[in-house]
Design a protein around this motif. Structure first.
Motif, PDB file in Angstrom:
ATOM      1  N   THR A  66     -29.812  79.888 -10.629  1.00 42.53           N
ATOM      2  CA  THR A  66     -29.207  78.932  -9.718  1.00 42.53           C
ATOM      3  C   THR A  66     -29.851  77.562  -9.937  1.00 42.53           C
ATOM      4  O   THR A  66     -30.829  77.424 -10.676  1.00 42.53           O
ATOM      5  CB  THR A  66     -29.406  79.361  -8.259  1.00 42.53           C
ATOM      6  OG1 THR A  66     -30.821  79.374  -7.959  1.00 42.53           O
ATOM      7  CG2 THR A  66     -28.840  80.761  -8.028  1.00 42.53           C
ATOM      8  N   PHE A  67     -29.307  76.555  -9.275  1.00 42.88           N
ATOM      9  CA  PHE A  67     -29.868  75.207  -9.395  1.00 42.88           C
ATOM     10  C   PHE A  67     -31.294  75.172  -8.886  1.00 42.88           C
ATOM     11  O   PHE A  67     -32.179  74.546  -9.483  1.00 42.88           O
ATOM     12  CB  PHE A  67     -29.009  74.210  -8.613  1.00 42.88           C
ATOM     13  CG  PHE A  67     -29.483  72.791  -8.719  1.00 42.88           C
ATOM     14  CD1 PHE A  67     -29.263  72.050  -9.870  1.00 42.88           C
ATOM     15  CD2 PHE A  67     -30.172  72.198  -7.671  1.00 42.88           C
ATOM     16  CE1 PHE A  67     -29.708  70.743  -9.979  1.00 42.88           C
ATOM     17  CE2 PHE A  67     -30.614  70.894  -7.765  1.00 42.88           C
ATOM     18  CZ  PHE A  67     -30.385  70.166  -8.925  1.00 42.88           C
ATOM     19  N   GLU A  68     -31.553  75.869  -7.780  1.00 41.36           N
ATOM     20  CA  GLU A  68     -32.899  75.889  -7.211  1.00 41.36           C
ATOM     21  C   GLU A  68     -33.885  76.587  -8.134  1.00 41.36           C
ATOM     22  O   GLU A  68     -35.018  76.112  -8.326  1.00 41.36           O
ATOM     23  CB  GLU A  68     -32.884  76.578  -5.832  1.00 41.36           C
ATOM     24  CG  GLU A  68     -32.136  75.826  -4.741  1.00 41.36           C
ATOM     25  CD  GLU A  68     -30.621  75.960  -4.874  1.00 41.36           C
ATOM     26  OE1 GLU A  68     -30.177  76.852  -5.644  1.00 41.36           O
ATOM     27  OE2 GLU A  68     -29.902  75.172  -4.233  1.00 41.36           O
ATOM     28  N   PHE A  70     -33.652  76.942 -11.344  1.00 43.80           N
ATOM     29  CA  PHE A  70     -33.839  76.183 -12.586  1.00 43.80           C
ATOM     30  C   PHE A  70     -34.881  75.090 -12.412  1.00 43.80           C
ATOM     31  O   PHE A  70     -35.627  74.777 -13.347  1.00 43.80           O
ATOM     32  CB  PHE A  70     -32.510  75.578 -13.037  1.00 43.80           C
ATOM     33  CG  PHE A  70     -32.596  74.811 -14.325  1.00 43.80           C
ATOM     34  CD1 PHE A  70     -32.692  75.486 -15.534  1.00 43.80           C
ATOM     35  CD2 PHE A  70     -32.603  73.429 -14.328  1.00 43.80           C
ATOM     36  CE1 PHE A  70     -32.792  74.784 -16.736  1.00 43.80           C
ATOM     37  CE2 PHE A  70     -32.692  72.724 -15.525  1.00 43.80           C
ATOM     38  CZ  PHE A  70     -32.786  73.408 -16.725  1.00 43.80           C
ATOM     39  N   LEU A  71     -34.959  74.490 -11.220  1.00 39.16           N
ATOM     40  CA  LEU A  71     -35.940  73.438 -10.970  1.00 39.16           C
ATOM     41  C   LEU A  71     -37.371  73.949 -11.095  1.00 39.16           C
ATOM     42  O   LEU A  71     -38.282  73.183 -11.425  1.00 39.16           O
ATOM     43  CB  LEU A  71     -35.723  72.836  -9.577  1.00 39.16           C
ATOM     44  CG  LEU A  71     -34.429  72.031  -9.384  1.00 39.16           C
ATOM     45  CD1 LEU A  71     -34.326  71.530  -7.956  1.00 39.16           C
ATOM     46  CD2 LEU A  71     -34.356  70.867 -10.364  1.00 39.16           C
ATOM     47  N   TRP A  74     -38.216  74.624 -15.304  1.00 38.93           N
ATOM     48  CA  TRP A  74     -37.892  73.572 -16.268  1.00 38.93           C
ATOM     49  C   TRP A  74     -38.847  73.569 -17.466  1.00 38.93           C
ATOM     50  O   TRP A  74     -38.451  73.190 -18.570  1.00 38.93           O
ATOM     51  CB  TRP A  74     -37.920  72.196 -15.594  1.00 38.93           C
ATOM     52  CG  TRP A  74     -39.296  71.792 -15.139  1.00 38.93           C
ATOM     53  CD1 TRP A  74     -39.847  72.009 -13.911  1.00 38.93           C
ATOM     54  CD2 TRP A  74     -40.292  71.104 -15.910  1.00 38.93           C
ATOM     55  NE1 TRP A  74     -41.120  71.519 -13.865  1.00 38.93           N
ATOM     56  CE2 TRP A  74     -41.425  70.951 -15.080  1.00 38.93           C
ATOM     57  CE3 TRP A  74     -40.333  70.610 -17.210  1.00 38.93           C
ATOM     58  CZ2 TRP A  74     -42.597  70.316 -15.516  1.00 38.93           C
ATOM     59  CZ3 TRP A  74     -41.496  69.988 -17.654  1.00 38.93           C
ATOM     60  CH2 TRP A  74     -42.609  69.839 -16.812  1.00 38.93           C
ATOM     61  N   PHE A 254     -24.236  78.297 -16.973  1.00 33.98           N
ATOM     62  CA  PHE A 254     -24.956  77.312 -16.154  1.00 33.98           C
ATOM     63  C   PHE A 254     -24.040  76.732 -15.078  1.00 33.98           C
ATOM     64  O   PHE A 254     -24.439  76.594 -13.915  1.00 33.98           O
ATOM     65  CB  PHE A 254     -25.486  76.179 -17.034  1.00 33.98           C
ATOM     66  CG  PHE A 254     -26.853  76.433 -17.602  1.00 33.98           C
ATOM     67  CD1 PHE A 254     -27.932  76.723 -16.784  1.00 33.98           C
ATOM     68  CD2 PHE A 254     -27.066  76.385 -18.972  1.00 33.98           C
ATOM     69  CE1 PHE A 254     -29.187  76.958 -17.303  1.00 33.98           C
ATOM     70  CE2 PHE A 254     -28.313  76.617 -19.509  1.00 33.98           C
ATOM     71  CZ  PHE A 254     -29.388  76.902 -18.671  1.00 33.98           C
ATOM     72  N   MET A 258     -24.895  77.382 -11.162  1.00 23.86           N
ATOM     73  CA  MET A 258     -25.451  76.268 -10.397  1.00 23.86           C
ATOM     74  C   MET A 258     -24.478  75.697  -9.368  1.00 23.86           C
ATOM     75  O   MET A 258     -24.892  74.956  -8.479  1.00 23.86           O
ATOM     76  CB  MET A 258     -25.907  75.161 -11.353  1.00 23.86           C
ATOM     77  CG  MET A 258     -27.092  75.561 -12.205  1.00 23.86           C
ATOM     78  SD  MET A 258     -27.726  74.189 -13.174  1.00 23.86           S
ATOM     79  CE  MET A 258     -29.082  75.006 -14.027  1.00 23.86           C
ATOM     80  N   ILE A 259     -23.197  75.999  -9.494  1.00 31.28           N
ATOM     81  CA  ILE A 259     -22.211  75.545  -8.498  1.00 31.28           C
ATOM     82  C   ILE A 259     -21.885  76.737  -7.597  1.00 31.28           C
ATOM     83  O   ILE A 259     -21.213  77.684  -8.012  1.00 31.28           O
ATOM     84  CB  ILE A 259     -20.948  74.999  -9.188  1.00 31.28           C
ATOM     85  CG1 ILE A 259     -21.306  73.810 -10.089  1.00 31.28           C
ATOM     86  CG2 ILE A 259     -19.920  74.572  -8.143  1.00 31.28           C
ATOM     87  CD1 ILE A 259     -20.134  73.242 -10.864  1.00 31.28           C
ATOM     88  N   SER A 260     -22.362  76.676  -6.387  1.00 27.44           N
ATOM     89  CA  SER A 260     -22.286  77.830  -5.469  1.00 27.44           C
ATOM     90  C   SER A 260     -20.885  78.384  -5.269  1.00 27.44           C
ATOM     91  O   SER A 260     -20.695  79.616  -5.279  1.00 27.44           O
ATOM     92  CB  SER A 260     -22.899  77.446  -4.114  1.00 27.44           C
ATOM     93  OG  SER A 260     -24.263  77.129  -4.274  1.00 27.44           O
TER      94      SER A 260
END
Length: 405
Positions: A66-68, A70-71, A74, A254, A258-260
């Motif tokens: 998810t986007f979270e 991935f942060l 990195w 990705f 990353m887009i819920s």
């Protein structure tokens, strides 16, 4: 001492699974069996390249990254890039020292730089989580994180491989075609079209100022030459390879992950279109066993030998199994000290360390098959690096587990 043997057992089981599938592939390629002969291997390679690989990368990324998350991961982007840069530098030195033939220099650089960041981590990491005595906590949670780490490793490694390793093998393969008398189609345009001379009045001391039309002519000439140069560079690097099927699969994965709304729609068990996500997983599950079977089939060529020097093979083994892991420990520990990687996340640190200890990427064999150059040399390299892989991977994994636990 008992804990050391427990760690050794935990580390060895996943590697043995890969070894058994590889041995099966080699058996199926024997002349008496002839299920994975040269033609069958070539066709299966293409299916893995265009179908199974992209499905595996895309579905796992969409499900686990998810986007979270991935942060927090990195640094893996930087870590894998470092493995490519250090490995290719060592490969370049090795090619110079051993005076390797031109047509395999790209193969040497690719073998030293591109590790098996795809199917090995996605087998090893979840398997370690399931073993008793694993230091990474509760098995189900560990396995979920292991799949996320392995999927991200596979996606990043795939992008770097098709951007870098693919191109150096492709460029090197031109030497083989030239030796066979084939005409190269990639002739630089600027060699065929020399610089158009400017009017002599430009250089005359008493010449009048340039007219607007002359100025425009110079600007057009310069812009056309710059465009021509960029076109030549693009052709030489084959930047379209960045959009190889696995890379497209990674991009799609990705985006969905990353887009819920997309993730809930396609990947959740109750999502309206979850059948599409499930289908992706079913197709992707075939990638790992098929790729490993192909590896075993290609190793049979290595048993028949080729003209590659033994010093070159030994050099690649030393780079991949000694120099890179030792440097990897320093780099990962330095990243933890600098705060780039969380000190308490020992599983993530283990993954970063593992990326320095892997044998050459199986996709190198796929690329040599696609270009029809260097297959025998690649098979010998794959043979010896993968024969040693169970021992070296087990020892390094055991050491990493001891270092982190």
């Amino acid at each position: 001492m008992g804990s050391w043997f427990n760690l050794l057992f935990v580390a060895s089981m996943p590697v043995l699974k890969v070894l058994l599938i590889t041995a099966l592939g080699l058996f199926l390629a024997l002349n008496r069996i002839d299920i994975l002969g040269e033609a069958a291997t070539n066709h299966l390679n293409k299916v893995v390249f265009f179908v199974f690989g992209p499905a595996l990368v895309g579905s796992n990324l969409a499900k686990t990254v998810t986007f979270e998350s991935f942060l927090t991961l990195w640094f893996m982007l930087v870590n894998i890039l470092i493995t490519f840069l250090i490995g290719s530098t060592m490969g370049w030195v090795l090619a110079k020292v051993t005076k390797a033939p031109k047509h395999i220099k790209g193969l040497i650089l690719a073998s030293c730089s591109a590790g098996n960041l795809g199917n090995l981590p996605i087998i090893i990491l979840p398997a370690i989580c399931k073993e008793k005595g694993s230091p990474f906590g509760e098995p189900n949670i560990c396995e979920r994180y292991g799949l996320a780490y392995a999927s991200l490793s596979m996606a990043i490694g795939s992008i770097y491989f098709w951007l870098y390793a693919y191109n150096i093998v492709r460029i090197s393969s031109k030497e083989v075609k030239a030796n066979e008398g084939e005409t190269s189609a990639n002739v630089p345009v600027d060699e065929a079209e020399p610089n158009p001379p400017l009017h002599s009045s430009i250089y005359s001391l008493d010449a009048p100022r340039l007219s607007n039309s002359s100025t425009k002519y110079v600007q057009v000439t310069l812009s056309s030459r710059i465009k021509q140069r960029l076109t030549n560079i693009s052709k030489e690097l084959n930047l379209k390879a960045v959009l190889a099927p696995s890379t497209i699969g990674a991009i799609v994965g990705f985006i969905i992950g990353m887009i819920s709304p997309f993730r809930r729609l396609l990947m959740d068990n109750n999502g309206p279109l979850h059948v599409i996500g499930d289908t992706g997983f079913m197709i992707g599950d075939a990638a790992i066993p098929c790729t490993t079977l192909i590896l075993g089939a290609n190793l049979l060529r290595g048993l028949k030998g080729s003209g590659i020097q033994s010093t070159t093979i030994i050099g690649i083994i030393v780079v991949r199994y000694i120099f890179l892991p030792l440097l990897g420990i320093l780099i990962v520990k330095g990243a933890v000290f600098a705060g780039f990687v969380q000190s308490h996340d020992i599983f993530f640190q283990f993954v970063l360390l593992l990326q320095y200890s892997l044998p050459p990427a199986v996709s190198i064999g796929t690329v040599t098959e696609l270009f029809g150059a260097g297959q025998n040399e690649c098979s010998v390299i794959m043979l010896w690096t993968n024969v040693l892989a169970p021992v070296m991977l087990t020892l390094w994994c055991t050491f990493y587990l001891w270092l982190l636990s």
